[in-house]
Structures are given as structure tokens and as C-alpha cells.
Enzyme design. Structure first.
Site, short mmCIF file in Angstrom:
data_model
loop_
_atom_site.label_atom_id
_atom_site.label_comp_id
_atom_site.label_asym_id
_atom_site.label_seq_id
_atom_site.Cartn_x
_atom_site.Cartn_y
_atom_site.Cartn_z
N ASN A 227 0.85 -1.20 0.00
CA ASN A 227 0.00 0.00 0.00
C ASN A 227 0.88 1.24 0.00
OD1 ASN A 227 0.44 0.85 2.89
ND2 ASN A 227 -0.38 -1.20 3.22
N ALA A 292 1.16 1.76 11.50
CA ALA A 292 1.41 0.94 10.30
C ALA A 292 0.12 0.72 9.52
CB ALA A 292 1.99 -0.42 10.72
N PRO A 324 -5.09 -11.14 10.53
CA PRO A 324 -5.75 -10.73 11.77
C PRO A 324 -5.65 -9.21 11.94
CG PRO A 324 -3.65 -11.77 12.24
CD PRO A 324 -3.87 -11.91 10.77
N PHE A 344 -4.72 4.30 14.20
CA PHE A 344 -4.92 5.29 13.13
C PHE A 344 -6.13 4.88 12.31
CE2 PHE A 344 -1.49 8.44 12.46
CZ PHE A 344 -0.80 8.20 13.63
N1 CTP Z 1 -4.69 -2.43 11.83
C1 CTP Z 1 -4.19 -3.57 12.41
N2 CTP Z 1 -4.25 -4.76 11.75
C2 CTP Z 1 -4.83 -4.85 10.55
C3 CTP Z 1 -5.35 -3.68 9.94
C4 CTP Z 1 -5.27 -2.49 10.61
O1 CTP Z 1 -3.67 -3.50 13.51
N3 CTP Z 1 -4.88 -6.01 9.94
C5 CTP Z 1 -4.62 -1.17 12.57
C6 CTP Z 1 -3.85 -0.06 11.85
O2 CTP Z 1 -2.49 -0.06 12.22
C7 CTP Z 1 -4.55 1.20 12.34
C8 CTP Z 1 -5.97 0.73 12.59
O3 CTP Z 1 -5.91 -0.67 12.73
O4 CTP Z 1 -4.03 1.65 13.56
C9 CTP Z 1 -6.93 1.07 11.50
O5 CTP Z 1 -6.43 0.70 10.25
P1 CTP Z 1 -7.25 0.97 8.94
O6 CTP Z 1 -6.53 0.38 7.79
O7 CTP Z 1 -7.65 2.41 8.88
O8 CTP Z 1 -8.57 0.21 9.24
P2 CTP Z 1 -9.04 -1.25 9.08
O9 CTP Z 1 -9.28 -1.80 10.44
O10 CTP Z 1 -8.15 -2.05 8.18
O11 CTP Z 1 -10.45 -0.98 8.42
P3 CTP Z 1 -10.79 -0.47 6.93
O12 CTP Z 1 -9.67 -0.90 6.03
O13 CTP Z 1 -12.08 -1.19 6.68
O14 CTP Z 1 -10.97 1.00 7.01
#
Ligand code: CTP
Length: 429
Positions: A227, A292, A324, A344
Site C-alpha cells: 500500500n 502501520a 488478523p 490510526f
Molecule cells: N490495523 C491492524 N491490523 C490490521 C489492519 C489495521 O492493527 N490487519 C490497525 C492499523 O495499524 C490502524 C488501525 O488498525 O491503527 C486502522 O487501520 P485501517 O486500515 O484504517 O482500518 P481497518 O481496520 O483495516 O479498516 P478499513 O480498512 O475497513 O478502514
């Protein structure tokens, strides 16, 4: 004893985002070949908004002229303790009193010996002895001189007896053609060490884990799902926490961002690697900041060989397996409020709505929400505009550099830690 000039202890605490702005910094230049680099150190202090004065030893003037420093600082340079003009108002004492920080760069073996002996026989030694401000030593000398037990003992004495701080020396190719420790620390590192000394230490002793950057999930040995995260925001948070006294571990996904100085940085590539590293680090952490951009999916069966063109047919499908949610895992597992969890939310629409949902679902204390579709915010750029969302509501942080925004996020972390800390019982009278 009455202080003739503004007493340092009474000055307002400095904004850790700009601790050098308005600070009185005296740069003392010793007589070594690295003296020419002191010009860059002075220029950087000036650029950071400090009021810089320069004092030089006699030998330093053999390597670089006082006029260079006068031009850079737009102020007179101190070279002679017995000068009828420089010392008409006992300038070296005024300078020592006014200083918020004294930086000795380069600190040669000879100058270190004079300082350790408590001598005051030139403006540099006199200022260092007369000041009540912290003194930061940036040694530079031949590799064998630096290793000599007498030099080491002198430095230890300055640290233990007089509370001096030391930055460097760096390892590298020296003017004497030896390779090893002895090189003056990089000007940027000297200025960061100075910023650390002057910054509030409101995270002193706190163990802070920051994750940053993207994750790469292999499709085959050559290709991956990734990404646009650059790692800049997370690295800025790690650097800011380190400046404020925290013991920081940065778990950094594939990123071109240089690891911040003084921060233990562990490189990871996949969400699974990040999960393993996070498991170890978070167990001992007081604060975890998940900046991250963790991939939500990985290739279910990454190919062991590089996929050839056409190998997957005309309409290829890659089967994905869900990763996860690492942050939600930490939120679900923690007992009580430790560690403090910051997540975040990178969004492109309904930013606050999504952020509030993430706060709740992931069971975290604070969500830093940003609209990554806005210009000057989010991925790869050096600035950001975020909103802090917690159980009490949403607060917009003024747009700024990622370093500034990092400090505003940490301001909130510090406030939350203070609010959560058990009130110490008053001592019985
Ligand atoms: N995060 C995480 N593990 C994942 C995905 C996200 O710990 N597999 C954490 C990111 O580091 C961030 C937060 O969750 O602090 C939100 O990440 P974001 O990508 O905005 O959200 P998602 O939970 O992935 O939801 P979506 O993509 O549907 O917005």
C-alpha cells in the site's frame, strides 16, 4: 545568590516540537580539524530558531575564522578572555548566564582534559565552567586518542561529576586516515541531541512501541500486495517520543524512511512478521501506537517461483486470506488500561464516523483519524492534518509537519497517561 540575568529555571517549558526556537545556545568550538563542521552546526541551530553565540579556543581559529561564525550568527564571536572590547561587560559570564545550552563541538582531547580539570583559561573553558545550563559535548579526535583510558576517564568525569551529555563520536573515516570512532557526530545529530536536552521529558521512562509503514504480502518471490504508506508519520512519532524521554521501539515495514536516531528499529515485511514482533514488544509496553498500514489480506498460497506471464490464464484470480486485526487483538487481550493503545484511521470518506467505530470495535484509547484523500495529508507527504478521536469526543489538530503533528498526538498520550495514573497518596504528616 541573585541571578543578574533571567534565571533559566523560571523560563516556560519548551514546546517539544520546537525546543530550540528562542533558546540561547552557545557553541564552543575547539581546535580540531572538525572545527570547520561547527559552521554547519551553528547554521542548523540558527535555522531551528535558536539565538546562537560562538566562543572559540585559540587553536580553533587556526582551522576556521571567527568571521565565518560572526556572519552565520550576526553576533560578535568570543575569542579572547582578556579582550578590552569583547569583555568590556564581562561578556563570557553574561553568555554563560544567558545560555539555555552550551554545546562543545568539536571537543578535542585537549579541550576535554581542560574542562575535566575545571580550568577557565580561555572563553570556552570559562563559559563551560560558569554556566548553569546543560553542557553537550561532541567529541572529535583520532581513534586511539578517543580510546585512551585518560580521555575516557576525563569524559566520564565530565558526565558523572558535572552532568555533561555526550553526542558521538561517530564511526568512520577520520582526517588522520584511521577508520573508527573519533569522527564528530553529524551536525543533524548534534542538533537533535540538543533538542532532546532542551525538550520536556514528559515520557521519561515510558516504553513506547510504534509501528509504521506498509506491509508487503508476497504473491510470488518477485511480487507483493502493498500500500501507499511511507512510514513517515510513524517514524515521526517514534522520533518525537524518543525526544521526550521514552524508550522507543519502532517496528518498521518496508520503507525508505531513515530510522530515527536513538530508536531501536526492527524491520518487518509482512503482517505476520509484524504480529510476531508486536507480540514481544507490546507485552512490555506502556504505550502502543499503531501507525502501520497493515494489509488486511495476504495471498492465500504465495507461489514459490516467479509466476510466468499467462500462467494464471487470461482472467486471473488470486485467492486472498484475511490477516488478523493486530490492533483489535491488542485491545481484546489487554487487561485494564495497559498498554495505552493508539490506532490510526486512514479514511477517504465519513472520516469521523469510521474513526469512532474503530475506537469502539478495536477497544482502543485514541484514534488518530485522517482523510488521506486531502492534499497535504496522509500518504508519502511531509505534512498531515488529523483529528484525535477518543471517548470524550473529537479534536482537530492544526495542520503541520508530521513532526509537529506527532508531538500533538503525544501531548494527548501524555495527558491520558496522567489522567489514568493513580493519584499518589499524600504523605501522612
Ligand atoms: N490495523 C491492524 N491490523 C490490521 C489492519 C489495521 O492493527 N490487519 C490497525 C492499523 O495499524 C490502524 C488501525 O488498525 O491503527 C486502522 O487501520 P485501517 O486500515 O484504517 O482500518 P481497518 O481496520 O483495516 O479498516 P478499513 O480498512 O475497513 O478502514
Amino acid at each position: 545568590m541573585e541571578a543578574p540575568s533571567e534565571p533559566r529555571a523560571d523560563r516556560a517549558p519548551r514546546d517539544p516540537a520546537k525546543p530550540l526556537a528562542g533558546a540561547n545556545v552557545v557553541v564552543c568550538v575547539g581546535g580540531g580539524i572538525a572545527a570547520y563542521k561547527a559552521a554547519e552546526v551553528v547554521r542548523r541551530f540558527d535555522k531551528a530558531g535558536a539565538h546562537v553565540d560562538v566562543a572559540m579556543t585559540e587553536r580553533a581559529q587556526a582551522f576556521i575564522g571567527p568571521l565565518t561564525f560572526q556572519a552565520l550568527t550576526r553576533r560578535p564571536v568570543f575569542t579572547d578572555l582578556f579582550s578590552l572590547t569583547e569583555e568590556a561587560t564581562i561578556g563570557h559570564i553574561q553568555l554563560a548566564d544567558r545560555a539555555d545550552l552550551v554545546v562543545v563541538a568539536p571537543a578535542t582531547a585537549n579541550l576535554i582534559a581542560r574542562l575535566a580539570a575545571g580550568q577557565a583559561d580561555d572563553p570556552v573553558a570559562a563559559i563551560a565552567l560558569a554556566t548553569k545550563a546543560p553542557v553537550l559535548l561532541a567529541p572529535s579526535m583520532n581513534v586511539h586518542m578517543w580510546a585512551h583510558p585518560l580521555v575516557q576517564a576525563n569524559v566520564r568525569r565530565l558526565v558523572d561529576v558535572a552532568g555533561y551529555r555526550v553526542v558521538g563520536p561517530g564511526d568512520g573515516f577520520l582526517a588522520c586516515r584511521w577508520v573508527g570512532p573519533g569522527r564528530l557526530a553529524e551536525p543533524a545529530d548534534i542538533v537533535e541531541a540538543a533538542a532532546h536536552v532542551l525538550s520536556v521529558q514528559d515520557l521519561a521512562g515510558a516504553r513506547v512501541v510504534v509501528t509504521a509503514g506498509p506491509t508487503y504480502e508476497a504473491i510470488d518471490p518477485a511480487r507483493f500486495i502493498g500500500n501507499r504508506s511511507s512510514g513517515k508519520m510513524g517514524a515521526a512519532i517514534a522520533a518525537a517520543a524518543q525526544r521526550r524521554g521514552a524508550e522507543v521501539t519502532l517496528l518498521l515495514g518496508p520503507s525508505a524512511v531513515p530510522p530515527p536516531i536513538g530508536v531501536r528499529t526492527i524491520a518487518v515485511e509482512t503482517a505476520a512478521q509484524l504480529e510476531a514482533a508486536l507480540g514481544d514488544a507490546a507485552a512490555r509496553a506502556d504505550v502502543v501506537v499503531m501507525a502501520a498500514a497493515v494489509a488486511d489480506y495476504r495471498a492465500a498460497k504465495p507461489a514459490a517461483h516467479k509466476l510466468k506471464r499467462g500462467e494464471l490464464g487470461k482472467k486471473a484470480t488470486i485467492e486472498l486470506a484475511a490477516n488478523p486485526d493486530l490492533l483489535a487483538g491488542l485491545g481484546a487481550r489487554r487487561k485494564g488500561r495497559a498498554p495505552l493503545l493508539v490506532g490510526f484511521a486512514a479514511e477517504t470518506e465519513k472520516v469521523l464516523e469510521h474513526a469512532r467505530k474503530k475506537l469502539e470495535v478495536k477497544k482502543v484509547d485514541l484514534i488518530v483519524a485522517n482523510d488521506v484523500s486531502e492534499p497535504g495529508a496522509g500518504f508519502a507527504v511531509d505534512t498531515n492534518r488529523v483529528t484525535l478521536v477518543d471517548a470524550d469526543g473529537a479534536t482537530e489538530v492544526p495542520a503541520g509537519t508530521k513532526a509537529e503533528v506527532a508531538h500533538r498526538i503525544l501531548d494527548r498520550v501524555v495527558a491520558m497517561r496522567a489522567a489514568a495514573a493513580p493519584v499518589k497518596k499524600r504523605k501522612a504528616r
